[in-house]
Design a protein around this motif. Structure first.
Motif, PDB file in Angstrom:
ATOM      1  N   ASP A 250       9.848  59.222   5.762  1.00  0.00           N
ATOM      2  CA  ASP A 250       8.831  59.195   4.712  1.00  0.00           C
ATOM      3  C   ASP A 250       7.647  60.071   5.037  1.00  0.00           C
ATOM      4  O   ASP A 250       6.665  60.072   4.313  1.00  0.00           O
ATOM      5  N   ASP A 263       5.047  59.704  -3.633  1.00  0.00           N
ATOM      6  CA  ASP A 263       6.280  59.340  -4.340  1.00  0.00           C
ATOM      7  C   ASP A 263       6.948  60.535  -4.990  1.00  0.00           C
ATOM      8  O   ASP A 263       8.155  60.724  -4.880  1.00  0.00           O
ATOM      9  N   ARG A 266       8.618  62.766  -2.515  1.00  0.00           N
ATOM     10  CA  ARG A 266       9.845  62.182  -1.953  1.00  0.00           C
ATOM     11  C   ARG A 266      10.984  62.293  -2.952  1.00  0.00           C
ATOM     12  O   ARG A 266      12.100  62.647  -2.618  1.00  0.00           O
ATOM     13  N   LYS A 267      10.663  62.029  -4.209  1.00  0.00           N
ATOM     14  CA  LYS A 267      11.681  62.098  -5.259  1.00  0.00           C
ATOM     15  C   LYS A 267      12.243  63.525  -5.375  1.00  0.00           C
ATOM     16  O   LYS A 267      13.450  63.716  -5.479  1.00  0.00           O
ATOM     17  N   LEU A 269      12.349  65.806  -3.104  1.00  0.00           N
ATOM     18  CA  LEU A 269      13.182  66.130  -1.948  1.00  0.00           C
ATOM     19  C   LEU A 269      14.546  65.449  -2.044  1.00  0.00           C
ATOM     20  O   LEU A 269      15.568  66.032  -1.704  1.00  0.00           O
ATOM     21  N   GLU A 270      14.542  64.208  -2.558  1.00  0.00           N
ATOM     22  CA  GLU A 270      15.815  63.497  -2.714  1.00  0.00           C
ATOM     23  C   GLU A 270      16.710  64.206  -3.699  1.00  0.00           C
ATOM     24  O   GLU A 270      17.908  64.372  -3.476  1.00  0.00           O
ATOM     25  N   GLN A 271      16.096  64.640  -4.811  1.00  0.00           N
ATOM     26  CA  GLN A 271      16.905  65.328  -5.828  1.00  0.00           C
ATOM     27  C   GLN A 271      17.553  66.578  -5.278  1.00  0.00           C
ATOM     28  O   GLN A 271      18.670  66.923  -5.615  1.00  0.00           O
ATOM     29  N   GLY A 273      18.171  67.003  -2.188  1.00  0.00           N
ATOM     30  CA  GLY A 273      18.936  66.667  -0.999  1.00  0.00           C
ATOM     31  C   GLY A 273      18.453  67.396   0.232  1.00  0.00           C
ATOM     32  O   GLY A 273      19.223  67.753   1.114  1.00  0.00           O
ATOM     33  N   ARG A 275      16.400  67.946   3.706  1.00  0.00           N
ATOM     34  CA  ARG A 275      15.779  67.327   4.876  1.00  0.00           C
ATOM     35  C   ARG A 275      15.329  68.468   5.782  1.00  0.00           C
ATOM     36  O   ARG A 275      15.622  69.619   5.518  1.00  0.00           O
TER      37      ARG A 275
END
Lengths: 423, 276
Positions: A250, A263, A266-267, A269-271, A273, A275
């Protein structure tokens, strides 16, 4: 008055060099559009294609719905203001302004009336019988504008019209151009390399780089939601600071400390994928002297910054500080910085950043000051192709045509295919 | 810039020397033409007995008047054609990129360098066959061949100086390429046009070798050639006085040309076109 449409327009020179690549752009009737970019980005070529001074290799250019690819400049009913003004030295100001009317066969009385009217608007009445050689730079510039407006053309094209004026006059004329365009309501395409001019003048700004349109939007959106590294670095003065960040759970590790990921970051980066390493952009104004931030501290991170140079502007202070590690070493960004002319600036050295601080700050060069940065407002960019990472996804692809992103993806794949993150 | 008295004196001396060197032969001819026949050979600069006889004499003879008319027609026609064609060619050379551009420029220069004398024979033969011998076109054509390169070279240097923006501005303002050329480029290149015109005019006005080789009668003979055919009153008198008078008369048009056009050859005509 008319709208102008670029439909997959390409300009390729004889030697294969592509000055403008697959450009798609619609300029609405009455709109004031700025084409901006570093020198050699193709913005002037694009403008000259509208004027008919450059041939179009591919695609269609429409003015007022009519394809004009094969039309001579004189049949396009557009007026152009040149960077050099291009006044006819053997004619008086009056004759200069009346020249397009004379060629169009407007009768003498009507031409006189329109020239006088334009001269009044531009405050040139007392100079009408002088030759351009006897005018000051600002007056010549106004004559060039006058020659454009007497004809009431479908569109105005302006090729860096203010770049030959000194700084103070340029600011005045900028306001003048803006006022004229608003009152005439004529579609205007304005080319400049000066991002300040672009931000202050246009309804919309089109940022170009290496012949490719990067982003077209209002100045506010360009500033707040740049589509890619290039736009982010080009728009804004002083320009955005870039760092390499490392995503760990995080948190995001930056050269000067760890920050919590908001938030929306983070969203995003998740979309994607993503890291590991990403490029982080921070505007100078999102830094502040830690002593002056009050209760906002939790949104960001505070750190000790060795201040190398300060520039006090009265209303604000620019503080240049150095940091260790985390320089953005990406070839693309270096090229980008050089493109934007930022290579000469101290902040582009990779290990120096600039913060815009409240003038009350007692920051002093040569000392270490505690700075705070608002982490919630940082921009994240893809480490390979440089497109902006946003939760709502409209940061990608970088260019409207998607070619900027695709090209860089291809390069990235060729370079290190095994490290390519899944998208 | 301030000059000291010594510098001024030096310049005055040098200028006088140069001017004297150029003007003494002219003054001598003028003096000869105004002398009475009996004092022709007295060697004084200022005529002891003034007389306009020499002038009256040459204008009485058809020989000179015809030659004068021929000279004017040949020189004017050559100049007009050379300027029209030359300015278009020079414009193309200055503004357009086309294959063989350098070759063409080089070739035109080479032609101008060609020694006239080596061409006289062949031209003579050809002209006799095609019927151009002893005609005005028979002189105008070779004069053009030699003066065009000169005009093209001078004019293209001037055209190159004119900012391209001006022409493009004219086109955007609604001019056809021809209108842009005529209303913007030519007026701006005026000093160049007049300079070339003077050079071409003088070249064809004073040309002697072709004039004497390619003419045989008053039909086309120009003044320089006609002068060589002047005869005295009898076969024992020299036509010195008439030749001097004729030489003065043929100098006048040149002086007039230069005086008229000199006023147009003003530097800095393009000042203020673009940011200066």
């Amino acid at each position: 008055m008319a709208e102008i449409q670029f439909d997959h327009v390409t300009k390729r020179y004889g030697d294969g060099f592509e000055a403008v690549k697959d450009m798609n752009l619609e300029i609405a009737d009455g709109e004031f559009l700025i084409l901006v970019g570093p020198s050699g980005c193709g913005k002037s070529t694009a403008l000259r294609m509208v004027a008919g001074l450059e041939d179009i290799t591919d695609g269609e250019l429409r003015i007022g719905g009519e394809v004009v690819n094969e039309k001579a400049p004189k049949d396009r009913d557009i007026a152009m203001v040149f960077q050099s003004y291009a006044l006819y030295p053997h004619m008086t100001v009056r004759e200069n302004m009346a020249f397009p009317l004379k060629l169009a066969g407007v009768d003498k009385g009507e031409a006189d009336r329109r020239v006088t009217e334009a001269a009044k608007v531009l405050d040139l009445e007392q100079h009408l019988d002088r030759k351009p050689a006897n005018l000051s730079g600002g007056q010549r510039q106004r004559v060039a504008m006058g020659r454009a407006i007497v004809r009431d053309p479908k569109a105005f094209l302006m090729d860096e019209p203010l770049s030959n004026l000194d700084a103070k006059l340029r600011v005045q004329m900028r306001a003048e151009v803006s006022r004229l365009q608003t009152s005439l309501g004529t579609t205007t395409v304005y080319v400049t390399h000066d991002q300040t001019e672009a931000m202050t003048l246009g309804d919309r700004v089109a940022v170009m780089r290496a012949g490719i349109l990067q982003q077209v939007d209002t100045p506010k959106v360009l500033y707040e939601r740049p589509a890619n590294l290039f736009v982010a670095g080009f728009i804004g003065s002083p320009s955005m600071n870039f760092f390499t960040g490392h995503v760990e759970g995080d948190r995001l590790r930056l050269p000067f400390g760890d920050v919590p990921l908001a938030d929306h970051h983070r969203k995003a980066l998740e979309q994607e994928g993503l890291r590991g390493d990403i490029i982080v952009g921070m505007r100078p104004e999102h830094f502040e002297d830690a002593a002056l931030i009050g209760d906002q501290e939790s949104q960001g991170v505070t750190f000790d910054a060795p201040i190398e140079v300060t520039e006090s502007m009265g209303s604000e202070i620019y503080a240049y500080f150095s940091y260790e590690g985390g320089e953005v070493a990406s070839e693309e960004l270096q090229e980008l910085a050089a493109d934007a002319g930022a290579a000469d600036l101290p902040s582009s050295g990779g290990s120096q950043a600039v913060a815009r601080l409240n003038p009350e700050s007692d920051v002093c060069h040569g000392q270490t000051t505690r700075l705070w940065v608002d982490a919630s407002r940082m921009h994240l960019f893809h480490p390979q192709d440089g497109h902006a990472l946003r939760a709502d996804g409209d940061g990608a692809p970088a260019a409207p045509s998607g070619r900027f992103a695709r090209e860089h993806e291809r390069e990235a794949q060729e370079r290190e295919p095994e490290e390519r993150p899944a998208m | 810039m301030q000059h000291t008295g010594k510098e001024k004196a030096w310049w005055a001396g040098a200028n006088t020397l140069v001017i004297a060197f150029a003007i003494i032969p002219v003054l001598w001819i003028l003096s000869l033409s105004l002398k009475d026949r009996s004092t022709l050979g007295d060697g004084s600069v200022i005529p002891k007995k003034w007389s306009l006889d020499n002038y009256q004499e040459i204008f009485k003879a058809d020989e000179f008047v015809n030659a004068f008319v021929n000279s004017i027609i040949v020189a004017l026609v050559t100049t007009a054609i050379a300027i029209v064609i030359g300015s278009m060619a020079a414009y193309a050379l200055a503004r357009l990129e086309f294959p063989g551009k350098r070759l063409m420029l080089g070739a035109s220069l080479a032609i101008a360098m060609f020694p006239l004398i080596s061409l006289v024979g062949p031209i003579f033969d050809v002209w006799r066959r095609v019927g151009l011998f002893d005609t005005r076109p028979g002189l105008i054509i070779p004069y053009l061949a030699f003066s065009l390169p000169l005009a093209i070279y001078t004019l293209s240097a001037f055209f190159r100086e004119i900012p391209w923006d001006l022409e493009q501005a004219a086109q955007v303002d609604g001019a056809t390429p021809m209108q842009a050329f005529r209303k913007v480029i030519i007026p701006l290149a005026a000093p160049g046009v007049f300079t070339s015109a003077i050079l071409v005019f003088i070249f064809s006005w004073q040309e002697f070798l072709l004039a004497i080789s390619l003419t045989s009668t008053d039909n086309a003979r120009t003044v320089p050639a006609a002068l060589a055919f002047f005869t005295g009153e009898s076969q024992f008198t020299q036509p010195t006085g008439s030749i001097a008078a004729a030489a003065v008369v043929v100098t006048v048009p040149i002086v007039i040309m230069v005086l008229i056009f000199q006023r147009r050859i003003v530097a800095g005509l393009t000042a203020g076109a673009v940011k200066g």
